[in-house]
Design a protein around this motif. Structure first.
Motif, short mmCIF file in Angstrom:
data_model
loop_
_atom_site.label_atom_id
_atom_site.label_comp_id
_atom_site.label_asym_id
_atom_site.label_seq_id
_atom_site.Cartn_x
_atom_site.Cartn_y
_atom_site.Cartn_z
N ARG A 3 -22.34 -10.68 23.51
CA ARG A 3 -22.58 -11.71 22.50
C ARG A 3 -21.44 -11.66 21.49
O ARG A 3 -21.08 -10.59 21.01
CB ARG A 3 -23.91 -11.46 21.82
CG ARG A 3 -24.28 -12.47 20.74
CD ARG A 3 -25.63 -12.15 20.13
NE ARG A 3 -26.70 -12.27 21.13
CZ ARG A 3 -27.95 -11.88 20.93
NH1 ARG A 3 -28.28 -11.30 19.77
NH2 ARG A 3 -28.85 -12.03 21.87
N VAL A 4 -20.89 -12.82 21.17
CA VAL A 4 -19.78 -12.89 20.21
C VAL A 4 -20.09 -13.95 19.16
O VAL A 4 -20.92 -14.83 19.37
CB VAL A 4 -18.44 -13.21 20.92
CG1 VAL A 4 -18.14 -12.19 22.01
CG2 VAL A 4 -18.43 -14.62 21.49
N HIS A 125 -14.77 -14.19 15.61
CA HIS A 125 -13.63 -15.07 15.85
C HIS A 125 -13.64 -16.11 14.73
O HIS A 125 -14.57 -16.93 14.67
CB HIS A 125 -13.75 -15.74 17.22
CG HIS A 125 -14.06 -14.76 18.32
ND1 HIS A 125 -13.18 -14.48 19.33
CD2 HIS A 125 -15.17 -13.99 18.56
CE1 HIS A 125 -13.72 -13.58 20.15
NE2 HIS A 125 -14.92 -13.28 19.69
N ARG A 126 -12.63 -16.11 13.85
CA ARG A 126 -12.69 -16.97 12.67
C ARG A 126 -11.78 -18.17 12.77
O ARG A 126 -10.63 -18.08 13.22
CB ARG A 126 -12.31 -16.17 11.41
CG ARG A 126 -12.65 -16.98 10.13
CD ARG A 126 -12.18 -16.29 8.88
NE ARG A 126 -11.20 -17.13 8.18
CZ ARG A 126 -10.84 -16.95 6.92
NH1 ARG A 126 -11.34 -15.98 6.21
NH2 ARG A 126 -9.94 -17.75 6.37
N ARG A 127 -12.32 -19.33 12.35
CA ARG A 127 -11.55 -20.56 12.22
C ARG A 127 -11.73 -21.09 10.78
O ARG A 127 -12.63 -20.67 10.07
CB ARG A 127 -12.01 -21.60 13.23
CG ARG A 127 -12.04 -21.11 14.67
CD ARG A 127 -10.66 -20.81 15.22
NE ARG A 127 -10.74 -20.32 16.60
CZ ARG A 127 -10.52 -19.07 16.95
NH1 ARG A 127 -10.21 -18.15 16.03
NH2 ARG A 127 -10.62 -18.69 18.21
N ASP A 128 -10.89 -22.05 10.40
CA ASP A 128 -10.95 -22.62 9.06
C ASP A 128 -11.21 -24.11 9.12
O ASP A 128 -10.84 -24.79 10.10
CB ASP A 128 -9.64 -22.38 8.31
CG ASP A 128 -9.57 -21.00 7.67
OD1 ASP A 128 -10.57 -20.27 7.75
OD2 ASP A 128 -8.51 -20.65 7.12
N GLY A 180 -4.78 -12.34 17.76
CA GLY A 180 -4.50 -13.39 16.79
C GLY A 180 -3.27 -14.20 17.12
O GLY A 180 -2.41 -13.79 17.91
N GLY A 181 -3.21 -15.36 16.51
CA GLY A 181 -2.05 -16.23 16.58
C GLY A 181 -1.79 -16.77 15.19
O GLY A 181 -2.44 -16.37 14.22
N SER A 182 -0.90 -17.70 15.09
CA SER A 182 -0.53 -18.23 13.79
C SER A 182 -0.93 -19.71 13.71
O SER A 182 -1.93 -20.12 14.31
CB SER A 182 0.97 -18.05 13.55
OG SER A 182 1.32 -18.35 12.22
N PHE A 183 -0.16 -20.47 12.97
CA PHE A 183 -0.44 -21.89 12.80
C PHE A 183 0.87 -22.65 12.86
O PHE A 183 1.97 -22.10 12.69
CB PHE A 183 -1.13 -22.16 11.45
CG PHE A 183 -0.24 -21.85 10.26
CD1 PHE A 183 0.56 -22.84 9.70
CD2 PHE A 183 -0.20 -20.58 9.72
CE1 PHE A 183 1.39 -22.55 8.62
CE2 PHE A 183 0.62 -20.29 8.64
CZ PHE A 183 1.42 -21.27 8.09
N VAL A 184 0.78 -23.92 13.10
CA VAL A 184 1.91 -24.85 12.97
C VAL A 184 1.48 -25.93 11.98
O VAL A 184 0.30 -26.10 11.70
CB VAL A 184 2.30 -25.47 14.33
CG1 VAL A 184 2.85 -24.42 15.27
CG2 VAL A 184 1.12 -26.20 14.96
N VAL A 255 -7.87 -15.83 14.29
CA VAL A 255 -7.91 -14.38 14.50
C VAL A 255 -9.31 -13.97 14.96
O VAL A 255 -10.30 -14.64 14.67
CB VAL A 255 -7.55 -13.63 13.19
CG1 VAL A 255 -8.65 -13.78 12.14
CG2 VAL A 255 -7.24 -12.16 13.46
N ALA A 256 -9.35 -12.87 15.70
CA ALA A 256 -10.62 -12.29 16.12
C ALA A 256 -10.51 -10.77 16.01
O ALA A 256 -9.47 -10.19 16.34
CB ALA A 256 -10.97 -12.70 17.55
N PHE A 257 -11.59 -10.15 15.54
CA PHE A 257 -11.66 -8.70 15.41
C PHE A 257 -12.82 -8.15 16.23
O PHE A 257 -13.89 -8.77 16.31
CB PHE A 257 -11.89 -8.29 13.96
CG PHE A 257 -10.79 -8.66 13.01
CD1 PHE A 257 -9.62 -7.91 12.95
CD2 PHE A 257 -10.92 -9.74 12.16
CE1 PHE A 257 -8.60 -8.24 12.07
CE2 PHE A 257 -9.92 -10.08 11.27
CZ PHE A 257 -8.75 -9.32 11.23
N ALA A 258 -12.61 -6.97 16.80
CA ALA A 258 -13.71 -6.23 17.42
C ALA A 258 -14.58 -5.63 16.32
O ALA A 258 -14.10 -5.34 15.21
CB ALA A 258 -13.17 -5.14 18.33
#
Length: 439
Positions: A3-4, A125-128, A180-184, A255-258
């Motif tokens: 479960r995430v 897993h976070r988004r904005d 994680g990744g970044s943004f454009v 980004v996502a963290f364990a």
């Protein structure tokens, strides 16, 4: 079944983003056989909140996806129960740090962390709300693909699933703690206008984010690259790197963290302070925990509200508070880098006590230094003129208060670090109500 938690904290109208993130949740469940808890933490006003409730109600049912949409009253109810059960000292103060009256980028993510733990999730897993996905061949490019591929797995087992590995072989047995990744698109910190008005003032202000003592060539590169993410290039194909991920290459919208990270250490709960939610990126890097850096960058954009007079002033206050927080945070980051493996316990997990010690040491910054930093900000804004000069008047009137808040924010963080483990246990014992949630 694993479960995430895919979370979208918001305090603004973002029904389109909500629907897009729901598509990402469905993608994750469908392609990886996981249960995705889509957690929308909503601090919006009545009109936006109602629109979000309507958008959630209209989401098509997806196998493996459960949607939780909590307004602030529902969040506060869960937090009050958790704080009461935890037995922490200063319970009212802890509750205020978890759900403050002002804007706090760290606190909203901490609530997601705590609720994810209570729901039994293995990762967050976070988004904005002020971002959207890139597309390739007419389909959205979802970061959750790389996040679910790698998170929690032994680094050595992930090596065959990435484009390249730059990880120290000595770390191969450690699990991947972060992806994680970044943004454009538009700069993550809204300072492009300052750069256009006066590049020298821009250099002075952004230069305050560079640690003291850096060689000039390094300082110049850091100023030039600051807040620009991955630039503007469109996504054309995947590139993933197994490494200890540099904090400057990841954005908190992507980004996502364990749970071995956020289940042990929260974010600084400072209010009205941009950048305060990037703490764990630096901590994971300092502790030499493996991560995966990918190029499924999210598109960042600025909302119209930020351009209004009220929005402009609020943003300059948040930027100023960040610049005043930098010396405290950088002291902790430097300590974390020096401690390295000393931040981990025998199981290779973060030791909250070690982090708390670093935060305690970081409160000893010379207040004269921050006073001089404030002078740079005020002087820079007056040089820019116009509404920046008006903002300088407001900042000057609040000088001592802002300097004091920068000190107290670290003390608040130390308190929350001590309270975090009891809060997590209490939340697990009494999860948030699922009333109104949809499966």
């Amino acid at each position: 079944m694993r479960r995430v938690c895919l979370t979208l904290p918001t305090d603004r109208a973002c029904a389109a983003t909500l629907r897009a993130v729901a598509e990402e949740a469905a993608y994750g469940a469908r392609h990886f056989g996981v249960e995705v808890r889509l957690l929308v933490l909503d601090s919006s006003g009545p009109a936006a909140l109602a629109a979000h409730r309507e958008a959630v109600a209209a989401l098509p049912p997806e196998p493996g996806v459960v949607v939780h949409h909590f307004d602030e009253d529902e969040q506060r109810d869960f937090l009050r129960r958790a704080v009461a059960r935890s037995g922490v000292a200063a319970p009212d103060r802890v509750l205020g740090l978890m759900l403050p009256s002002g804007v706090s980028y760290g606190a909203c993510t901490n609530r997601a962390f705590l609720i994810a733990e209570a729901l039994g999730c293995a990762s967050v897993h976070r988004r904005d709300s002020d971002s959207r996905y890139q597309y390739l061949d007419g389909k959205p490019v979802f970061p959750i693909h790389h996040e679910l591929t790698a998170l929690g797995r032994r680094a050595a087992d992930v090596a065959g699933a990435v484009s390249r590995s730059r990880l120290d072989p000595a770390l191969a047995d450690r699990p991947v703690a972060m992806v994680g990744g970044s943004f454009v698109g538009e700069m993550s910190v809204d300072v492009a206008e300052i750069r256009a008005l006066d590049p020298l003032v821009y250099d002075d202000l952004v230069g305050l984010t560079v640690p003291a003592g850096y060689p000039e060539v390094w300082r110049r590169n850091l100023v030039d690259e600051a807040f620009r993410g991955a630039g503007t290039a469109a996504f054309t194909g995947d590139l993933t790197t197994l490494t200890t991920v540099s904090p400057t290459r990841v954005d908190m919208c992507n980004v996502a963290f364990a749970r071995g990270v956020y289940g042990r250490v929260p974010l600084p709960p400072a209010t009205d302070t941009i950048g305060s939610d990037y703490f764990l990126l630096h901590l994971v890097h300092g502790a030499r925990l493996p991560g995966v850096l990918h190029n499924r960058h999210i598109v960042n954009f600025h909302t119209p509200e930020r351009r209004s007079d009220a929005g402009f002033l609020a943003y300059q206050l948040r930027l100023t508070k960040f610049l005043l927080a930098v010396p405290y945070l950088q002291a902790v980051y430097a300590g974390a880098a020096a401690a390295g493996d000393g931040l981990l316990d025998g199981d290779g997990l973060l030791r909250a006590s070690a982090v708390a010690a670093l935060v305690g040491d970081g409160t000893g910054i010379d207040p004269v230094e921050n006073g001089e930093r404030f002078d740079v900000v005020e002087r820079s804004y007056r040089k820019l003129g116009g509404r920046y000069a008006a903002a300088a008047d407001v900042l000057a009137a609040r000088r001592e208060r802002l300097l004091d808040e920068a000190r107290r924010d670290m003390a608040d963080f130390a308190l929350l670090l001590d309270a975090w483990a009891p809060l997590v246990r209490a939340g697990e014992e009494d999860p948030p109500s699922t009333k109104g949630s949809t499966a």
